[in-house]
Design a protein around this motif. Structure first.
Motif, PDB file in Angstrom:
ATOM      1  N   PHE A 184      -0.784   3.501   1.373  1.00  0.00           N
ATOM      2  CA  PHE A 184      -1.827   2.493   1.548  1.00  0.00           C
ATOM      3  C   PHE A 184      -1.744   1.998   2.987  1.00  0.00           C
ATOM      4  CE2 PHE A 184      -0.402   2.563  -2.815  1.00  0.00           C
ATOM      5  CZ  PHE A 184      -1.588   2.630  -3.536  1.00  0.00           C
ATOM      6  N   GLU A 185      -2.833   2.144   3.726  1.00  0.00           N
ATOM      7  CA  GLU A 185      -2.843   1.796   5.142  1.00  0.00           C
ATOM      8  C   GLU A 185      -3.766   0.610   5.403  1.00  0.00           C
ATOM      9  OE1 GLU A 185      -3.678   4.998   7.759  1.00  0.00           O
ATOM     10  OE2 GLU A 185      -2.190   6.361   6.899  1.00  0.00           O
ATOM     11  N   SER A 186      -3.386  -0.193   6.353  1.00  0.00           N
ATOM     12  CA  SER A 186      -4.229  -1.314   6.783  1.00  0.00           C
ATOM     13  C   SER A 186      -3.928  -1.585   8.253  1.00  0.00           C
ATOM     14  CB  SER A 186      -3.960  -2.564   5.934  1.00  0.00           C
ATOM     15  OG  SER A 186      -2.575  -2.871   5.910  1.00  0.00           O
ATOM     16  N   MET A 223      -0.755  -7.068  -2.251  1.00  0.00           N
ATOM     17  CA  MET A 223      -2.103  -6.837  -2.772  1.00  0.00           C
ATOM     18  C   MET A 223      -3.179  -7.251  -1.784  1.00  0.00           C
ATOM     19  SD  MET A 223      -1.735  -7.968  -6.787  1.00  0.00           S
ATOM     20  CE  MET A 223      -1.122  -9.607  -6.377  1.00  0.00           C
ATOM     21  N   ARG A 224      -3.055  -8.452  -1.228  1.00  0.00           N
ATOM     22  CA  ARG A 224      -4.156  -9.006  -0.437  1.00  0.00           C
ATOM     23  C   ARG A 224      -4.209  -8.470   0.990  1.00  0.00           C
ATOM     24  NH1 ARG A 224      -6.576 -13.233  -3.036  1.00  0.00           N
ATOM     25  NH2 ARG A 224      -5.392 -14.168  -4.738  1.00  0.00           N
ATOM     26  N   GLU A 225      -3.054  -8.322   1.622  1.00  0.00           N
ATOM     27  CA  GLU A 225      -3.065  -7.967   3.040  1.00  0.00           C
ATOM     28  C   GLU A 225      -2.684  -6.517   3.314  1.00  0.00           C
ATOM     29  OE1 GLU A 225      -1.674 -10.874   5.833  1.00  0.00           O
ATOM     30  OE2 GLU A 225      -1.556 -12.418   4.281  1.00  0.00           O
ATOM     31  N   LEU A 226      -1.761  -5.971   2.515  1.00  0.00           N
ATOM     32  CA  LEU A 226      -1.369  -4.578   2.718  1.00  0.00           C
ATOM     33  C   LEU A 226      -2.180  -3.623   1.856  1.00  0.00           C
ATOM     34  CD1 LEU A 226       2.517  -4.873   3.116  1.00  0.00           C
ATOM     35  CD2 LEU A 226       0.692  -5.106   4.823  1.00  0.00           C
ATOM     36  N   LYS A 227      -3.054  -4.162   1.022  1.00  0.00           N
ATOM     37  CA  LYS A 227      -4.030  -3.365   0.252  1.00  0.00           C
ATOM     38  C   LYS A 227      -3.371  -2.359  -0.692  1.00  0.00           C
ATOM     39  CE  LYS A 227      -7.074  -5.539   2.705  1.00  0.00           C
ATOM     40  NZ  LYS A 227      -7.742  -6.734   2.112  1.00  0.00           N
ATOM     41  N   VAL A 228      -2.255  -2.745  -1.272  1.00  0.00           N
ATOM     42  CA  VAL A 228      -1.562  -1.870  -2.215  1.00  0.00           C
ATOM     43  C   VAL A 228      -2.185  -2.028  -3.593  1.00  0.00           C
ATOM     44  CG1 VAL A 228       0.638  -1.383  -3.347  1.00  0.00           C
ATOM     45  CG2 VAL A 228       0.578  -1.945  -0.904  1.00  0.00           C
ATOM     46  N   ASN A 229      -2.540  -0.900  -4.191  1.00  0.00           N
ATOM     47  CA  ASN A 229      -3.161  -0.895  -5.514  1.00  0.00           C
ATOM     48  C   ASN A 229      -2.420   0.093  -6.407  1.00  0.00           C
ATOM     49  OD1 ASN A 229      -4.877  -1.167  -7.701  1.00  0.00           O
ATOM     50  ND2 ASN A 229      -6.465   0.161  -6.838  1.00  0.00           N
ATOM     51  N   HIS A 267      -3.847  -4.426  11.452  1.00  0.00           N
ATOM     52  CA  HIS A 267      -3.656  -5.858  11.665  1.00  0.00           C
ATOM     53  C   HIS A 267      -3.482  -6.148  13.154  1.00  0.00           C
ATOM     54  CE1 HIS A 267      -2.591  -6.160   7.303  1.00  0.00           C
ATOM     55  NE2 HIS A 267      -2.142  -4.934   7.534  1.00  0.00           N
ATOM     56  N   TYR A 322       1.167 -10.745  -0.916  1.00  0.00           N
ATOM     57  CA  TYR A 322       0.998 -10.084   0.383  1.00  0.00           C
ATOM     58  C   TYR A 322       0.701  -8.598   0.214  1.00  0.00           C
ATOM     59  CZ  TYR A 322       2.587  -8.374   5.025  1.00  0.00           C
ATOM     60  OH  TYR A 322       2.700  -7.765   6.244  1.00  0.00           O
TER      61      TYR A 322
END
Length: 505
Positions: free
Chosen positions: A38-40, A385-391, A42, A383
């Motif tokens: 999972f990539e994001s 879920m919301r910021e690192l977009k891990v699902n 920042h 963190y």
């Protein structure tokens, strides 16, 4: 944070997270697949520099000598964008346990955002919401960061033909972390980059062993530096057990400064002066007394008891009845018994009202753990879920319950002769430093750490033939997780930065 299992180093990390256990072997047939990630992207300001960076929460498949998948190890990487990465430094970070995920160092100190609990160790973290702030002192201007969750922690688990016994052991754990590091370095093209490790508590035990393992295996990887936070290299000095004379010696200065902090000893003296008095007594009359044992006269024993009462704030008769040997779990209860309170293990500044006022030791657990652990767990899950977009459809386990009883502490290969002894990886690190003459080590110590005492660090690194000119000791007025105190967070950030910059010139 430790253990039945042979010694007490990070019980707290096994008690602060969600329960977790695995079967000895993966039950389902493994179907080959691509590793998940999972990539994001920042931005943040670190050391005055505005930086864009990519966060990657992903899995790496570990394999056995036959090329079969045995485990899925997850990590969180923070990679600076817009720079040549080929020689960009990388810092690998893990916590301890054994059985702890990397959440504590991730959310407590090294991450781009960190959780904040009461700096003065007076107030429980309570219930959500918790304080979560930008970490402007994070190191992303200097180095990329990789937080590693060993098998059984975080999202990491056995896969394919793997068994927990492939990973849950002193040697096995080090081999798996070393394999991950080589795979990460290869995938990201970092063989020419400076490489560092940072570990806390058992994570320091691990770091010493990993440094040794990395030098073999047909892919020798030399490290530039290692950061040991609350070191635990030789467990004789951090195992407060009856008949372990070493521990009475190594724990005494920590008991003294904790008594000083709570106003029970050393009043009118500075911390530094009282610490040195305790060191001198420990290396002098007390060490001699411990080894003389019953060869002492009653008068000699009473003289030692008087000095111990002076340093620890405990009653002289209680000390005499303890044969001048104060076990740490008793000290934590006895120091403030008249007030009905027990002090913390990870941090002796913490204290809590006890439900059982006459018990030998604390009955509620470690207040330094339960007064901070909920904040770390809640903040990190949010963190992710919301910021690192891990699902993912499974939880992140901050600790691996059940690992302790299954952990293999043997330092030798299976089948080799071995007699049980205190765990030690000190010699492994010393020998690695002699083979790699550029390797430097920073040892960060909390004065009020009552599980991995600062005096044990001094005692450990004074032995084992460590190259003294490449060892740096630093001290902080907090405990095991010294970064929970804001002043020490700031001081540790400065010390770590100077340590890295000194090797990156």
């Amino acid at each position: 944070m430790k253990r039945l299992f042979l010694f007490p180093i990070l019980v707290f990390l096994l008690s602060t997270g969600i329960s977790f256990s695995q079967e000895e072997k993966s039950e389902t047939k493994w179907v080959p697949r691509e590793p998940q990630k999972f990539e994001s992207v920042h931005t943040g300001t670190f050391n005055g520099q505005k930086i864009s960076f990519k966060a990657i929460v992903g899995e790496t498949f570990l394999k056995n000598s036959k090329g079969e998948v045995t485990g899925s190890m997850w990590s969180t990487s923070y990679l600076r964008e817009g720079v040549d990465s080929s020689k960009r430094p990388v810092l690998f970070i893990f916590n301890g346990g054994p059985g702890s995920a990397s959440v504590w160092l991730h959310m407590g100190f090294f991450g781009p955002k960190v959780v904040k609990t009461d700096s003065e160790a007076k107030t429980d973290d309570g219930a959500a919401p918790y304080k979560f702030v930008e970490n402007n002192q994070a190191l992303l201007d200097l180095t990329d960061l990789v937080f590693i969750d060993p098998i059984g922690t975080g999202f990491s688990q056995v896969e394919g033909v793997g068994k927990t016994s492939d990973f849950w052991g002193l040697n096995q754990d080090a081999e798996s972390i070393a394999q991950f590091m080589r795979l990460w370095v290869t995938k990201n093209g970092r063989w020419q980059a400076p490489k560092f490790m940072a570990g806390e508590s058992f994570g320091t035990t691990r770091a010493a062993k990993v440094a040794e393992v990395l030098e073999g295996g047909g892919q020798s990887m030399a490290l530039n530096g290692i950061i040991l936070i609350s070191q635990a290299l030789d467990y004789a000095g951090s195992s407060s057990w009856a008949d372990n004379l070493t521990s009475f010696f190594t724990y005494l200065p920590s008991q003294a400064v904790t008594a000083w902090y709570h106003g029970k000893a050393g009043q009118g003296k500075t911390l530094e002066v009282f610490v040195q008095e305790a060191r001198d007594f420990a290396y002098g009359d007390y060490l001699k007394s411990l080894y003389l044992g019953e060869k002492q006269t009653p008068a000699q024993k009473e003289a030692i008891a008087e000095k111990l009462a002076y340093f620890t704030g405990l009653d002289k008769n209680y000390i005499l009845h303890s044969d001048n040997q104060i076990l740490m779990h008793r000290f934590k209860k006895e120091l403030l018994r008249e007030e009905g309170k027990a002090i913390g293990t990870l941090d002796g500044r913490y204290l809590a009202e006890e439900t059982d006022k006459i018990a030998e030791g604390p009955v509620l657990g470690d207040p330094a753990s339960y007064m901070t652990g909920s904040a770390y767990t809640a903040v990190f899950n949010d963190y992710l879920m919301r910021e690192l977009k891990v699902n993912l459809d499974r939880p992140y386990f901050t600790s691996a319950e059940g690992m302790g009883g299954s952990w293999n502490w043997k330092p030798v290969p299976d089948g080799a002769y071995w007699e049980p002894t205190y765990v030690s990886t000190a010699r492994s690190l010393s020998e690695a430093m002699h083979r790699n003459t550029k390797l430097q080590v920073l040892v960060a110590n909390g004065y009020y750490d009552l599980i991995t005492p600062f005096f044990d660090a001094e005692y450990t690194f004074a032995r084992h033939d460590f190259p003294q000119e490449r060892i740096q000791m630093t001290y902080y007025e907090a405990g095991h997780m010294m970064y929970n105190r804001q002043e020490d967070f700031d001081a540790l950030a400065i010390d770590v930065r100077k340590f890295l910059e000194g090797m990156l010139k």
